[in-house]
Write a protein that holds these residues in place. Structure first.
Motif, mmCIF file in Angstrom:
data_model
loop_
_atom_site.group_PDB
_atom_site.id
_atom_site.type_symbol
_atom_site.label_atom_id
_atom_site.label_comp_id
_atom_site.label_asym_id
_atom_site.label_seq_id
_atom_site.Cartn_x
_atom_site.Cartn_y
_atom_site.Cartn_z
ATOM 1 N N VAL A 92 0.871 -1.177 0.000
ATOM 2 C CA VAL A 92 0.000 0.000 0.000
ATOM 3 C C VAL A 92 0.906 1.224 0.000
ATOM 4 O O VAL A 92 1.867 1.289 0.766
ATOM 5 C CB VAL A 92 -0.912 0.016 1.252
ATOM 6 N N PHE A 93 0.605 2.186 -0.864
ATOM 7 C CA PHE A 93 1.401 3.410 -0.985
ATOM 8 C C PHE A 93 0.543 4.599 -0.606
ATOM 9 O O PHE A 93 -0.549 4.780 -1.137
ATOM 10 C CB PHE A 93 1.918 3.562 -2.416
ATOM 11 N N ASP A 94 1.051 5.417 0.322
ATOM 12 C CA ASP A 94 0.370 6.643 0.725
ATOM 13 C C ASP A 94 1.351 7.804 0.565
ATOM 14 O O ASP A 94 2.312 7.901 1.333
ATOM 15 C CB ASP A 94 -0.096 6.553 2.174
ATOM 16 N N PRO A 95 1.138 8.666 -0.428
ATOM 17 C CA PRO A 95 2.046 9.787 -0.660
ATOM 18 C C PRO A 95 1.706 11.029 0.162
ATOM 19 O O PRO A 95 2.180 12.127 -0.133
ATOM 20 C CB PRO A 95 1.867 10.058 -2.153
ATOM 21 N N ALA A 96 0.924 10.889 1.199
ATOM 22 C CA ALA A 96 0.453 12.017 1.998
ATOM 23 C C ALA A 96 1.579 12.949 2.416
ATOM 24 O O ALA A 96 2.662 12.505 2.780
ATOM 25 C CB ALA A 96 -0.287 11.520 3.227
ATOM 26 N N ASP A 97 1.297 14.224 2.355
ATOM 27 C CA ASP A 97 2.219 15.274 2.798
ATOM 28 C C ASP A 97 3.558 15.268 2.070
ATOM 29 O O ASP A 97 4.540 15.791 2.585
ATOM 30 C CB ASP A 97 2.451 15.191 4.316
ATOM 31 N N GLY A 98 3.634 14.636 0.911
ATOM 32 C CA GLY A 98 4.870 14.657 0.128
ATOM 33 C C GLY A 98 5.935 13.691 0.593
ATOM 34 O O GLY A 98 6.941 13.504 -0.074
ATOM 35 N N GLY A 112 6.255 9.961 1.120
ATOM 36 C CA GLY A 112 5.514 8.736 0.876
ATOM 37 C C GLY A 112 5.835 7.637 1.864
ATOM 38 O O GLY A 112 6.948 7.534 2.367
ATOM 39 N N VAL A 113 4.831 6.819 2.107
ATOM 40 C CA VAL A 113 4.992 5.652 2.962
ATOM 41 C C VAL A 113 4.494 4.440 2.189
ATOM 42 O O VAL A 113 3.425 4.473 1.585
ATOM 43 C CB VAL A 113 4.184 5.804 4.269
ATOM 44 N N LEU A 114 5.310 3.393 2.197
ATOM 45 C CA LEU A 114 4.917 2.119 1.623
ATOM 46 C C LEU A 114 4.716 1.137 2.764
ATOM 47 O O LEU A 114 5.575 1.021 3.645
ATOM 48 C CB LEU A 114 6.011 1.590 0.685
ATOM 49 N N LEU A 115 3.600 0.423 2.752
ATOM 50 C CA LEU A 115 3.307 -0.552 3.780
ATOM 51 C C LEU A 115 3.233 -1.931 3.158
ATOM 52 O O LEU A 115 2.484 -2.145 2.205
ATOM 53 C CB LEU A 115 1.982 -0.220 4.472
ATOM 54 N N ASP A 116 4.046 -2.840 3.683
ATOM 55 C CA ASP A 116 3.980 -4.243 3.286
ATOM 56 C C ASP A 116 2.994 -4.899 4.236
ATOM 57 O O ASP A 116 3.302 -5.120 5.412
ATOM 58 C CB ASP A 116 5.366 -4.882 3.395
ATOM 59 N N THR A 117 1.793 -5.190 3.753
ATOM 60 C CA THR A 117 0.738 -5.691 4.620
ATOM 61 C C THR A 117 0.961 -7.129 5.069
ATOM 62 O O THR A 117 0.364 -7.553 6.059
ATOM 63 C CB THR A 117 -0.642 -5.578 3.934
#
Length: 91
Positions: A11-17, A19-24
């Motif tokens: 899951v990729f969240d580019p919030a606030d510039g 980015g965070v990638l989460l390996d679920t």
């Protein structure tokens, strides 16, 4: 097909510039710096290196070869962590 395609468990969240990638599956997250976040966003949207480089050139002060290397380097790092599906695309 995009240059970089996230793995099913990513899951990729580019919030606030930043980015965070989460390996679920592993339950681990990876934080990207703002430049890597821009590169990943472009590589997910674009189908070719030329298209991604054109898009990135409007936002990052770097030459075409540096931008291509940035895409390639980021893809290699994410593939090593099994966060993306290897595409076999080369610049």
């Amino acid at each position: 097909m995009p240059l970089i395609r996230l793995a099913e468990q990513t899951v990729f969240d580019p919030a606030d510039g930043t980015g965070v990638l989460l390996d679920t599956i592993e339950g681990v997250y990876f934080e990207l710096n703002p430049t890597a976040t821009l590169i990943l966003e472009a590589a997910i949207r674009c189908e070719t290196y030329d298209e991604a480089v054109r898009e990135l050139a409007t936002r990052i002060d770097a030459g075409d070869s540096e931008l291509r290397e940035g895409i390639t380097s980021l893809a290699a790092q994410l593939a090593e962590s099994r966060l993306i599906v290897p595409s076999g695309v080369s610049p």
